[in-house]
Motif scaffolding. Structure first.
Motif, short mmCIF file in Angstrom:
data_model
loop_
_atom_site.label_atom_id
_atom_site.label_comp_id
_atom_site.label_asym_id
_atom_site.label_seq_id
_atom_site.Cartn_x
_atom_site.Cartn_y
_atom_site.Cartn_z
N MET A 1 91.72 67.67 30.48
CA MET A 1 90.89 66.75 29.71
C MET A 1 89.51 67.36 29.50
N TYR A 2 88.96 67.14 28.30
CA TYR A 2 87.61 67.63 27.98
C TYR A 2 86.76 66.44 27.54
N LYS A 3 85.53 66.41 28.04
CA LYS A 3 84.57 65.38 27.61
C LYS A 3 83.43 66.08 26.89
N VAL A 4 83.25 65.74 25.62
CA VAL A 4 82.23 66.38 24.80
C VAL A 4 81.30 65.29 24.30
N PHE A 5 79.98 65.53 24.39
CA PHE A 5 79.04 64.53 23.91
C PHE A 5 78.52 64.89 22.53
N VAL A 6 78.60 63.90 21.64
CA VAL A 6 78.13 64.02 20.25
C VAL A 6 77.05 62.95 20.10
N ASN A 7 75.79 63.36 20.00
CA ASN A 7 74.69 62.37 19.96
C ASN A 7 74.77 61.39 21.12
N GLU A 8 75.08 61.92 22.31
CA GLU A 8 75.17 61.10 23.53
C GLU A 8 76.34 60.10 23.50
N LYS A 9 77.25 60.28 22.56
CA LYS A 9 78.47 59.47 22.53
C LYS A 9 79.63 60.35 22.99
N LYS A 10 80.53 59.77 23.79
CA LYS A 10 81.56 60.59 24.44
C LYS A 10 82.82 60.72 23.58
N LEU A 11 83.22 61.97 23.36
CA LEU A 11 84.50 62.28 22.73
C LEU A 11 85.39 62.86 23.83
N THR A 12 86.48 62.18 24.14
CA THR A 12 87.42 62.64 25.16
C THR A 12 88.64 63.24 24.48
N LEU A 13 88.93 64.49 24.82
CA LEU A 13 90.13 65.15 24.32
C LEU A 13 91.11 65.22 25.47
N SER A 14 92.28 64.60 25.30
CA SER A 14 93.20 64.46 26.44
C SER A 14 94.65 64.58 25.99
N LYS A 15 95.51 64.76 26.98
CA LYS A 15 96.95 64.89 26.71
C LYS A 15 97.57 63.53 26.38
N TYR A 16 97.11 62.51 27.09
CA TYR A 16 97.65 61.15 26.90
C TYR A 16 96.53 60.22 26.48
N PRO A 17 96.86 59.10 25.79
CA PRO A 17 95.80 58.19 25.33
C PRO A 17 95.00 57.61 26.49
N GLU A 18 93.69 57.58 26.32
CA GLU A 18 92.80 56.99 27.32
C GLU A 18 92.68 55.49 27.07
N ASP A 19 92.23 54.78 28.09
CA ASP A 19 92.10 53.33 27.98
C ASP A 19 90.74 52.96 27.37
N ILE A 20 90.55 53.36 26.11
CA ILE A 20 89.34 52.96 25.39
C ILE A 20 89.75 52.42 24.03
N GLU A 21 88.83 51.73 23.38
CA GLU A 21 89.17 51.00 22.17
C GLU A 21 89.61 51.91 21.03
N LYS A 22 88.85 52.99 20.79
CA LYS A 22 89.10 53.82 19.60
C LYS A 22 89.84 55.09 20.00
N LYS A 23 91.12 55.22 19.51
CA LYS A 23 91.93 56.39 19.85
C LYS A 23 92.54 56.97 18.57
N LEU A 24 92.64 58.28 18.52
CA LEU A 24 93.31 58.96 17.40
C LEU A 24 94.32 59.94 17.97
N ARG A 25 95.54 59.88 17.44
CA ARG A 25 96.54 60.87 17.85
C ARG A 25 96.25 62.17 17.10
N PHE A 26 96.30 63.29 17.81
CA PHE A 26 96.00 64.59 17.21
C PHE A 26 97.08 64.98 16.21
N GLU A 27 96.68 65.08 14.93
CA GLU A 27 97.62 65.48 13.88
C GLU A 27 97.16 66.78 13.22
N GLY A 28 96.27 67.50 13.88
CA GLY A 28 95.74 68.72 13.30
C GLY A 28 94.23 68.65 13.13
N PHE A 29 93.73 69.68 12.49
CA PHE A 29 92.29 69.88 12.32
C PHE A 29 91.57 68.65 11.77
N ALA A 30 92.19 67.99 10.79
CA ALA A 30 91.54 66.84 10.12
C ALA A 30 91.24 65.72 11.11
#
Length: 201
Positions: free
Chosen positions: A1-30
């Motif tokens: 898992m990777y945690k990256v901050f964008v303007n002090e907002k957390k972007l979590t890149l993970s293998k499985y969905p995290e328990d947060i409201e906004k999730k996107l399944r990785f479908e490529g670069f876009a």
């Protein structure tokens, strides 16, 4: 898992969905471009992109940016206090860019020495990495990776701020002061690395 901050907002890149409201399944670069755009340009507070192959996901993500590497230290003294620098009104830990030909360890020690003026340091173990994204003045997007090391100060010099780097103060803080003074006025990455430091202590 990777945690990256964008303007002090957390972007979590993970293998499985995290328990947060906004999730996107990785479908490529876009997917990654959409995620960064949402964090930069909307009120979305945090976001999770997940996909089976986390290393492919991370590789695609890093290709979106110019990667800058830095190193720094969580420095403790014989009283168990931690050394902080203050720059532009925020408390931070000493760190800086790795120079050509330097090892991570060499860069971490050099940056601590330059930014705080203390010399008698013992490098202990590697703690963790932190990641954040920012834009250069020319609009180029930077992904900054900082490698953090635990260090021990065994001297008795008084720390001196590196004024030319915009550092206005260097101060030793105990845990109580860190919670009351530092945490309200620092970056989320710094909170993460301090929590890693305390977990290992």
């Amino acid at each position: 898992m990777y945690k990256v901050f964008v303007n002090e907002k957390k972007l979590t890149l993970s293998k499985y969905p995290e328990d947060i409201e906004k999730k996107l399944r990785f479908e490529g670069f876009a997917t990654l471009e959409i995620a960064v755009d949402l964090l930069e340009n909307t009120s979305c507070p945090e976001l999770n992109v997940y996909g089976e192959n986390i290393e492919d996901l991370w590789e695609d993500f890093t290709h979106m940016f110019k990667v800058v590497e830095a190193a720094g230290g969580v420095v403790s003294n014989k009283n168990g206090e931690i050394l902080f620098i203050r720059r532009m009104g925020k408390w931070d830990l000493p760190k800086g860019k790795i120079e050509k030909g330097e090892s991570l360890e060499q860069a971490a020690i050099r940056e601590v020495e330059e930014e705080t003026g203390i010399r008698e340091l013992i490098l202990e173990e590697f703690l963790n990495n932190t990641f954040h994204i920012y834009n250069e003045r020319n609009g180029e997007k930077i992904l900054k990776t900082t490698y953090w090391f635990r260090m021990n100060f065994v001297g008795d010099e008084t720390p001196v701020p590196q004024i030319e780097e915009g550092i206005s103060e260097v101060s030793w803080k105990n845990r109580e002061e860190i919670m009351s003074d530092v945490f309200p006025m620092t970056f989320k990455n710094i909170k993460l690395i301090l929590n890693d430091y305390w977990d290992l202590n």
